[in-house]
Design a protein around this motif. Structure first.
Motif, PDB file in Angstrom:
ATOM      1  N   LYS A 174     -78.460 -30.031   2.832  1.00 48.37           N
ATOM      2  CA  LYS A 174     -77.624 -30.027   4.038  1.00 48.37           C
ATOM      3  C   LYS A 174     -76.694 -31.234   4.076  1.00 48.37           C
ATOM      4  N   LEU A 175     -77.167 -32.342   3.508  1.00 43.53           N
ATOM      5  CA  LEU A 175     -76.364 -33.569   3.494  1.00 43.53           C
ATOM      6  C   LEU A 175     -75.384 -33.596   2.324  1.00 43.53           C
ATOM      7  N   GLY A 176     -75.416 -32.559   1.501  1.00 40.75           N
ATOM      8  CA  GLY A 176     -74.482 -32.481   0.374  1.00 40.75           C
ATOM      9  C   GLY A 176     -74.911 -33.270  -0.843  1.00 40.75           C
ATOM     10  N   ASP A 177     -76.151 -33.716  -0.878  1.00 39.95           N
ATOM     11  CA  ASP A 177     -76.665 -34.486  -2.015  1.00 39.95           C
ATOM     12  C   ASP A 177     -77.404 -33.522  -2.952  1.00 39.95           C
ATOM     13  N   SER A 178     -76.656 -32.866  -3.828  1.00 44.14           N
ATOM     14  CA  SER A 178     -77.237 -31.832  -4.688  1.00 44.14           C
ATOM     15  C   SER A 178     -78.200 -32.407  -5.717  1.00 44.14           C
ATOM     16  N   VAL A 179     -77.959 -33.625  -6.159  1.00 47.12           N
ATOM     17  CA  VAL A 179     -78.825 -34.236  -7.174  1.00 47.12           C
ATOM     18  C   VAL A 179     -80.239 -34.405  -6.632  1.00 47.12           C
ATOM     19  N   ASN A 180     -80.356 -35.028  -5.451  1.00 43.11           N
ATOM     20  CA  ASN A 180     -81.683 -35.218  -4.863  1.00 43.11           C
ATOM     21  C   ASN A 180     -82.285 -33.907  -4.383  1.00 43.11           C
ATOM     22  N   TYR A 219     -91.870 -32.207  -0.220  1.00 47.68           N
ATOM     23  CA  TYR A 219     -90.765 -32.170  -1.189  1.00 47.68           C
ATOM     24  C   TYR A 219     -89.777 -31.055  -0.846  1.00 47.68           C
ATOM     25  N   ARG A 220     -90.300 -29.957  -0.357  1.00 47.52           N
ATOM     26  CA  ARG A 220     -89.421 -28.848   0.040  1.00 47.52           C
ATOM     27  C   ARG A 220     -88.530 -29.257   1.219  1.00 47.52           C
ATOM     28  N   THR A 221     -89.138 -29.909   2.191  1.00 46.80           N
ATOM     29  CA  THR A 221     -88.362 -30.364   3.344  1.00 46.80           C
ATOM     30  C   THR A 221     -87.261 -31.318   2.910  1.00 46.80           C
ATOM     31  N   LYS A 222     -87.610 -32.243   2.024  1.00 48.36           N
ATOM     32  CA  LYS A 222     -86.605 -33.187   1.526  1.00 48.36           C
ATOM     33  C   LYS A 222     -85.487 -32.460   0.784  1.00 48.36           C
ATOM     34  N   ALA A 223     -85.842 -31.480  -0.024  1.00 47.06           N
ATOM     35  CA  ALA A 223     -84.838 -30.742  -0.791  1.00 47.06           C
ATOM     36  C   ALA A 223     -83.849 -30.053   0.139  1.00 47.06           C
ATOM     37  N   TYR A 224     -84.358 -29.365   1.147  1.00 47.02           N
ATOM     38  CA  TYR A 224     -83.481 -28.661   2.086  1.00 47.02           C
ATOM     39  C   TYR A 224     -82.598 -29.646   2.850  1.00 47.02           C
ATOM     40  N   ALA A 225     -83.196 -30.783   3.230  1.00 42.64           N
ATOM     41  CA  ALA A 225     -82.432 -31.782   3.995  1.00 42.64           C
ATOM     42  C   ALA A 225     -81.330 -32.392   3.140  1.00 42.64           C
ATOM     43  N   TYR A 226     -81.660 -32.746   1.900  1.00 43.11           N
ATOM     44  CA  TYR A 226     -80.632 -33.303   1.005  1.00 43.11           C
ATOM     45  C   TYR A 226     -79.519 -32.289   0.754  1.00 43.11           C
ATOM     46  N   LYS A 282     -81.571 -36.637   8.012  1.00 39.80           N
ATOM     47  CA  LYS A 282     -81.942 -37.979   7.546  1.00 39.80           C
ATOM     48  C   LYS A 282     -83.314 -38.369   8.075  1.00 39.80           C
ATOM     49  N   GLY A 283     -83.580 -38.018   9.329  1.00 43.36           N
ATOM     50  CA  GLY A 283     -84.884 -38.329   9.909  1.00 43.36           C
ATOM     51  C   GLY A 283     -86.010 -37.600   9.190  1.00 43.36           C
ATOM     52  N   ALA A 284     -85.760 -36.352   8.809  1.00 43.70           N
ATOM     53  CA  ALA A 284     -86.773 -35.565   8.093  1.00 43.70           C
ATOM     54  C   ALA A 284     -87.079 -36.194   6.743  1.00 43.70           C
ATOM     55  N   ILE A 285     -86.038 -36.650   6.055  1.00 47.48           N
ATOM     56  CA  ILE A 285     -86.226 -37.295   4.751  1.00 47.48           C
ATOM     57  C   ILE A 285     -87.023 -38.588   4.908  1.00 47.48           C
ATOM     58  N   ALA A 286     -86.680 -39.363   5.916  1.00 49.19           N
ATOM     59  CA  ALA A 286     -87.361 -40.640   6.145  1.00 49.19           C
ATOM     60  C   ALA A 286     -88.844 -40.426   6.444  1.00 49.19           C
ATOM     61  N   LYS A 287     -89.152 -39.449   7.293  1.00 56.88           N
ATOM     62  CA  LYS A 287     -90.548 -39.189   7.644  1.00 56.88           C
ATOM     63  C   LYS A 287     -91.324 -38.637   6.451  1.00 56.88           C
ATOM     64  N   ALA A 288     -90.674 -37.783   5.665  1.00 54.17           N
ATOM     65  CA  ALA A 288     -91.333 -37.232   4.482  1.00 54.17           C
ATOM     66  C   ALA A 288     -91.618 -38.318   3.463  1.00 54.17           C
ATOM     67  N   ASP A 289     -90.653 -39.203   3.261  1.00 53.11           N
ATOM     68  CA  ASP A 289     -90.848 -40.311   2.314  1.00 53.11           C
ATOM     69  C   ASP A 289     -91.978 -41.234   2.770  1.00 53.11           C
ATOM     70  N   GLU A 322     -79.313 -21.454  -5.347  1.00 57.94           N
ATOM     71  CA  GLU A 322     -78.059 -21.972  -4.792  1.00 57.94           C
ATOM     72  C   GLU A 322     -77.816 -23.419  -5.217  1.00 57.94           C
ATOM     73  N   ILE A 323     -78.886 -24.206  -5.244  1.00 56.28           N
ATOM     74  CA  ILE A 323     -78.741 -25.602  -5.673  1.00 56.28           C
ATOM     75  C   ILE A 323     -78.434 -25.658  -7.169  1.00 56.28           C
ATOM     76  N   SER A 324     -79.142 -24.879  -7.957  1.00 54.72           N
ATOM     77  CA  SER A 324     -78.941 -24.877  -9.413  1.00 54.72           C
ATOM     78  C   SER A 324     -77.512 -24.496  -9.772  1.00 54.72           C
ATOM     79  N   ALA A 325     -76.947 -23.551  -9.023  1.00 56.30           N
ATOM     80  CA  ALA A 325     -75.598 -23.060  -9.330  1.00 56.30           C
ATOM     81  C   ALA A 325     -74.530 -24.128  -9.162  1.00 56.30           C
ATOM     82  N   LYS A 326     -74.883 -25.226  -8.510  1.00 58.52           N
ATOM     83  CA  LYS A 326     -73.913 -26.313  -8.320  1.00 58.52           C
ATOM     84  C   LYS A 326     -73.796 -27.200  -9.552  1.00 58.52           C
ATOM     85  N   PHE A 327     -74.651 -26.942 -10.549  1.00 55.23           N
ATOM     86  CA  PHE A 327     -74.637 -27.720 -11.790  1.00 55.23           C
ATOM     87  C   PHE A 327     -74.256 -26.789 -12.951  1.00 55.23           C
TER      88      PHE A 327
END
Length: 560
Positions: free
Chosen positions: A311-317, A302-309, A280-287, A344-349
């Motif tokens: 990990k948090l289970g937010d596949s959409v973001n 954007y890459r950092t945010k993608a990996y962090a999301y 969450k901290g990584a996403i906040a700092k990136a934003d 791996e993310i794409s396969a979830k859709f």
């Protein structure tokens, strides 16, 4: 009074020349350390002070190329050529730009003209031509080697940088041994050249993490020789990033202390927040950084945010940010793992599963190291297995047999049985044939062949009457496995059960069937099914006149 004035003017001119020379040398030094912002600043000042200085113009152009400002480099070279005419070094510079523009014929003409003007004896020009071709994707590595080798044959040759460029050209041709030799020759000429040790390390990086002891040793030697050599710190930071975040943080601090502080460096610093587990901290700092810098923000955020999301289970973001990163990033920023993560993310859709294969295929085509191709294929297999798609999982494990021509038992075993569990019995049997051919005394090949043939015969499975196809493999399996009945107990139970059914139901040879049931009871005395079937068949044996109408033996425990 006039004499004093003249002396002051001369002194002033000398000081300006010294300052100018220092500015060019500083720019070249910054370039060597990959401090391109500082290099650009120093060289722009040098060119402004002396616009007709070819060396300053050339190195400014090289710096702009490294900063991905090809248009800026082209403008610098063209302006200088208009003023200086056909200067050899400027011709090489504009030729390099033309290579990047895929104007290979025009570029080659520039290089040949530059070499001709210097009669093929100017080491600097030959080195520049070699660099242009070795450092540019569209360049001709063989041509680079030819010209760089020619440079080493010029009288009084002692330029280590020529060997560095020669090593780079050899790397382009995938000749790691020759590249290492070239870098070692560079170090022999200049024992303080950290770049030579660093580039030897980079050769071993391409051979995979198994060579970590070698490439890390070379990187450490590079910074021991020159503690200011930032590129080696960065590679050590990158290696430890996903392995030991504390070590990664230490190496990053040294890298940051010895490089220009750019948006890219700041983005890496934010990615360490992710590596530390603060998603969450990584996403906040990136934003925060994206909002502050807008279009000038580094795309790695954007890459950092993608990996962090993710990990948090937010596949959409995660998907949205990964798509943005891949769309905006230049190819040299995209890491192989980024395509794996995108797959791996794409396969979830459900509507993007097909794209997952495309990303895995892309990363495999990019890599030349067999071990890496195998690891990517395993990652694809694991991903599909988690999605309960054993068929697709099997496809990727089967591909490993193509990527790794010297495959062994492990690759055959996993590819074969994954196809079996994915109900691709024909493919499984084909792999079993490869296994038996390569390892004729190994139980697993015959077990896979026997099970695959048995499962492929749907008619036999529905009727309960085994077909003849699996028999020979089952017999060979039993022959080999009976050398260690405890080790191969489960395989033997399945094979014994099949053979008992085959003899009882196909051949009506009840005594032979009983023999196999006795084998079951030998290794598994408490097997109730085997005991019950034996009693049924024994009764049939004792009443020969009813043999033709005896009931079929039931499946025994362990039989499919």
């Amino acid at each position: 009074m006039i004499k004093h004035t003249v002396r002051l003017i001369v002194a002033s001119a000398l000081l300006c020349n010294v300052a100018f020379a220092q500015s060019v040398d500083d720019g070249k030094k910054f370039y060597y350390y990959e401090k391109y912002v500082s290099a650009k600043d120093a060289l722009e000042k040098a060119v402004a002070a002396k616009p007709d200085d070819v060396e300053a113009v050339y190195w400014l152009g090289q710096t702009l190329i490294e900063m991905r400002d090809t248009a800026g480099a082209k403008a610098v070279f063209q302006k200088a050529l208009q003023a200086k005419g056909s200067d050899p070094l400027l011709l090489v510079g504009i030729g390099q730009v033309e290579l990047m523009e895929k104007k290979t014929n025009e570029a080659r003409q520039r290089f040949e003209t530059a070499i001709s003007l210097t009669k093929g004896k100017d080491i600097g020009i030959l080195n520049a031509v070699g660099h242009a071709n070795a450092a540019t994707a569209e360049g001709d590595a063989k041509y680079a080697i030819e010209k760089l080798t020619l440079a080493t044959q010029v009288k009084r040759f002692k330029e280590a940088d020529v060997y560095i460029n020669l090593g780079d050209a050899q790397r382009r041709l995938m000749d790691g041994g020759a590249a290492v030799t070239a870098y070692q020759n560079a170090f022999g000429l200049d024992p303080k050249l950290a770049e030579a040790k660093y580039k030897v390390g980079k050769i071993y990086v391409t051979q995979g993490p198994d060579q970590a002891n070698i490439f890390l040793k070379n990187f450490e030697e590079a910074v021991t020789i020159d503690p200011a050599y930032a590129p080696a710190y960065y590679d050590m930071y990158s290696y430890w990033y996903s392995r030991d975040v504390n070590k990664a943080r230490d190496y990053f601090a040294k890298y940051k202390a010895n490089t220009d502080f750019t948006p890219s460096v700041e983005a890496e610093e934010i990615s360490l927040v992710y590596a530390s587990g603060d998603f969450k901290g990584a996403i906040a700092k990136a934003d925060e950084k994206l909002q502050k810098d807008g279009d000038k923000a580094d795309v790695k955020l954007y890459r950092t945010k993608a990996y962090a999301y993710d990990k948090l289970g937010d596949s959409v973001n995660a998907l949205q940010n990964m798509e943005t990163f891949l769309a905006k990033a230049s190819p040299d920023i995209i890491l192989p793992d980024n395509y794996v993560k995108m797959a791996e993310i794409s396969a979830k859709f459900p509507d993007k599963v097909a794209q997952a294969d495309e990303y895995f295929n892309k990363v495999i085509s990019m890599d030349t190291v067999v071990a890496n191709k195998v690891n990517y294929a395993k990652a694809a297999s694991d991903m599909y297995k988690k999605l309960n798609d054993r068929g697709k999982s099997a496809e990727w494990l089967t591909k490993i047999l193509t990527y790794k021509p010297d495959y062994g038992k492990t690759e055959l075993f996993y590819a074969g049985f994954e196809n079996f569990y994915g109900e691709k019995y024909v493919t499984a049997d084909s792999i079993a044939t490869l296994y038996k051919t390569k390892y004729p005394d190994d139980v697993q090949g015959y077990y896979l062949a026997f099970r695959s043939k048995w499962s492929a015969d749907t008619a036999a499975l529905s009727s309960g009457i085994p077909s003849v196809e699996p028999v020979e493999d089952a017999k060979k399996l039993i022959e080999l496995a009976e050398t260690d009945k405890q080790k191969y107990k489960q395989s033997l139970l399945v094979a014994y059960g099949f053979m008992a059914g085959y003899y009882a139901n196909n051949l009506k040879d009840y005594p032979a069937a009983v023999t196999y049931l006795d084998k079951i009871l030998e290794v598994d005395p408490g097997n109730a099914d085997a005991q019950a079937n034996k009693e049924v068949l024994q009764k049939a044996i004792n009443k020969p006149q009813q043999k033709s109408t005896a009931p079929a033996a039931k499946k025994t425990a362990g039989a499919k």
